[in-house]
Design an enzyme around this catalytic site. Structure first.
Site, short mmCIF file in Angstrom:
data_model
loop_
_atom_site.label_atom_id
_atom_site.label_comp_id
_atom_site.label_asym_id
_atom_site.label_seq_id
_atom_site.Cartn_x
_atom_site.Cartn_y
_atom_site.Cartn_z
N TRP A 294 0.82 -1.23 0.00
CA TRP A 294 0.00 0.00 0.00
C TRP A 294 0.84 1.27 0.00
CZ3 TRP A 294 -4.50 -0.35 -1.94
CH2 TRP A 294 -5.25 -1.51 -1.78
N ASP B 236 -1.09 6.44 6.73
CA ASP B 236 -2.24 5.63 6.31
C ASP B 236 -2.49 4.62 7.42
OD1 ASP B 236 -4.02 3.83 5.25
OD2 ASP B 236 -2.81 3.29 3.51
N LYS C 61 -12.61 -1.51 7.74
CA LYS C 61 -11.94 -2.61 8.46
C LYS C 61 -12.31 -2.56 9.95
CE LYS C 61 -8.35 -2.16 5.04
NZ LYS C 61 -8.69 -3.20 4.08
#
Ligand SMILES: Cc1ncc(COP(=O)(O)O)c(C=O)c1O
Length: 416
Positions: free
Chosen positions: A131, A208, A232
């Site tokens: 990511w 992030d 999530k």
């Protein structure tokens, strides 16, 4: 047909939500607060929607101890759309604009000087998995790779593979701090099972936290921006939460003029990702999916209810997350059948990535099949890396983890 209580889901996102929240959600979808109207049918500008938004912001502030107020030390909590990927772009648009506004002061009419300044612009990225790599690639796409400095690339420290976080002494940040519009890292790499064990240093730090949001304490004050998709640990897919320092918002900072940005070859972002616009409108510049905010608020309220007297309030959830992960890793370490993929020093508490019999395809297939027969789903590793991944998000209960542990033990002992 399996019943909800017979199934445990360990998928990496979207992920499980507390059953009690979903039961309440089913009711409010039909009739919110005895109004006769469902929650997805009410205006995002109604008093009800405002109360939902204010509650979610307040809950998050309490959980993560986010500084309040209008001064430069305060932070705004924004609800956006576009997911974590949208924020890969948003942080670039916004922080480059803030950087340019500062650097162009007094020289806006001098094209040569401006071009010289822009040539110095740097965005520093710590690449520790899939990511953060994607985020750095998006920055290069938006403003040119000559402006993107890779501070570290963990693949160069582990035979071309991710799975470590190199020591800070090996980092190569840009030499002049004032040139750095942002320093970016991904706190938890969902695909690779790698998690930072502490907050890295860096100029204008951006994190992030999509896959470990609300699972542990966060040193908010060290950051200029923190973001995470809700799907999530926080709620349903559709909203992204950003915690933005007042230091990069008006009146403490200016954004560069869009005409100047374009003239200098720098991207101008869409208005829906413009932090000052979203902040000024309290996340209601355009239609906000209030149902998603409501879900996030209910999930956060549960954490608050469970953590009376704790400081910060997230400490209770952190203890549970740490314990569940520790117990799972103990089983993985206790048998030769399993190999944990990332290095021990950076193991993620949220996404546990491991191989079976050194990555034997038949053994891994058998593991997944046997798991499903016991109601344990979502354990397949990301398609780009294979193997097994058990995601240990907040709504994965202690009982679910205990069932998985029993299965893993049985499988290793040949009893499954
Ligand atoms: C750490 C991390 N960042 C970013 C993303 C991208 O999020 P989205 O799919 O919401 O754009 C994900 C998705 O799983 C993620 O795990």
């Amino acid at each position: 047909m399996p019943r909800r209580e017979d199934v445990h889901y360990f998928g990496a996102g979207p992920a499980p939500l507390p059953t009690s929240v979903l039961e309440e959600a089913a009711k409010v979808l039909l009739n919110y607060n005895d109004s006769g109207i469902g929650i997805t049918e009410i205006s995002h500008r109604s008093p009800e929607a405002n109360a939902i938004l204010a509650h979610a912001q307040d809950a998050l502030r309490q959980l993560l101890d986010i500084p309040n107020g209008d001064g430069p030390e305060g932070y705004q909590i924004l609800f956006l759309q576009g997911g974590g990927s949208g924020e890969f772009s948003a942080v670039v648009y916004n922080l480059v604009s803030v950087w340019l506004a500062k650097r162009a002061k007094g020289i806006v009419d001098d094209e040569t000087k401006l071009a010289d300044e822009v040539a110095k612009l740097r965005l520093d990225y710590l690449v520790t998995g899939s990511w953060s790599l994607k985020a750095s690639q998006e920055a290069a796409r938006l403003i040119g790779k000559e402006h993107v400095n890779i501070v570290t690339d963990s693949r160069q420290h582990r035979d071309g593979k991710v799975g470590v976080i190199p020591s800070a002494e090996t980092y190569k940040p840009s030499t002049t701090a004032a040139d750095v519009a942002l320093t970016y890292y991904c706190d938890n790499e969902t695909v690779d099972g790698v998690e930072f064990q502490g907050t890295p240093d860096g100029e204008n730090l951006v994190a992030d936290m999509s896959s470990n949001f609300l699972s542990r304490r966060v040193d908010v004050r060290k950051h200029i921006a923190i973001f995470g998709g809700a799907q999530k640990n926080i709620g349903t897919t559709g909203i992204t939460i950003a915690i933005i320092s007042n230091k990069i918002l008006p009146p403490h900072a200016a954004m560069a003029d869009s005409v100047l940005m374009r003239k200098l070859g720098l991207s101008v972002g869409p208005v829906v990702l413009d932090y000052p616009t979203v902040a000024k409108n309290n996340s209601l510049y355009n239609t906000l999916p209030i149902f998603d905010v409501w879900i996030a608020g209910r999930v956060m309220q549960r954490l608050l209810d469970a953590s009376e007297g704790q400081t910060p309030r997230i400490a209770t959830q952190q203890a549970e997350s740490d314990k569940k992960a520790k117990d799972l890793y103990a089983v993985l370490d206790g048998s030769d059948v399993y190999t944990v993929v990332p290095d021990k020093s950076v193991r993620s508490r949220m996404n546990l990535c491991f191989r079976i019999k050194g990555g034997d395809a038949d053994a891994e297939k058998a593991f997944l099949k046997g798991a499903e027969s016991r109601g344990l789903f979502g354990l397949k590793g990301h398609r780009s890396v294979g193997g097994i991944r058990a995601s240990n998000y907040n709504a994965v209960s202690v009982a679910a983890v205990e069932k998985l542990i029993q299965y893993m033990k049985d499988f290793a002992d040949g009893k499954a």
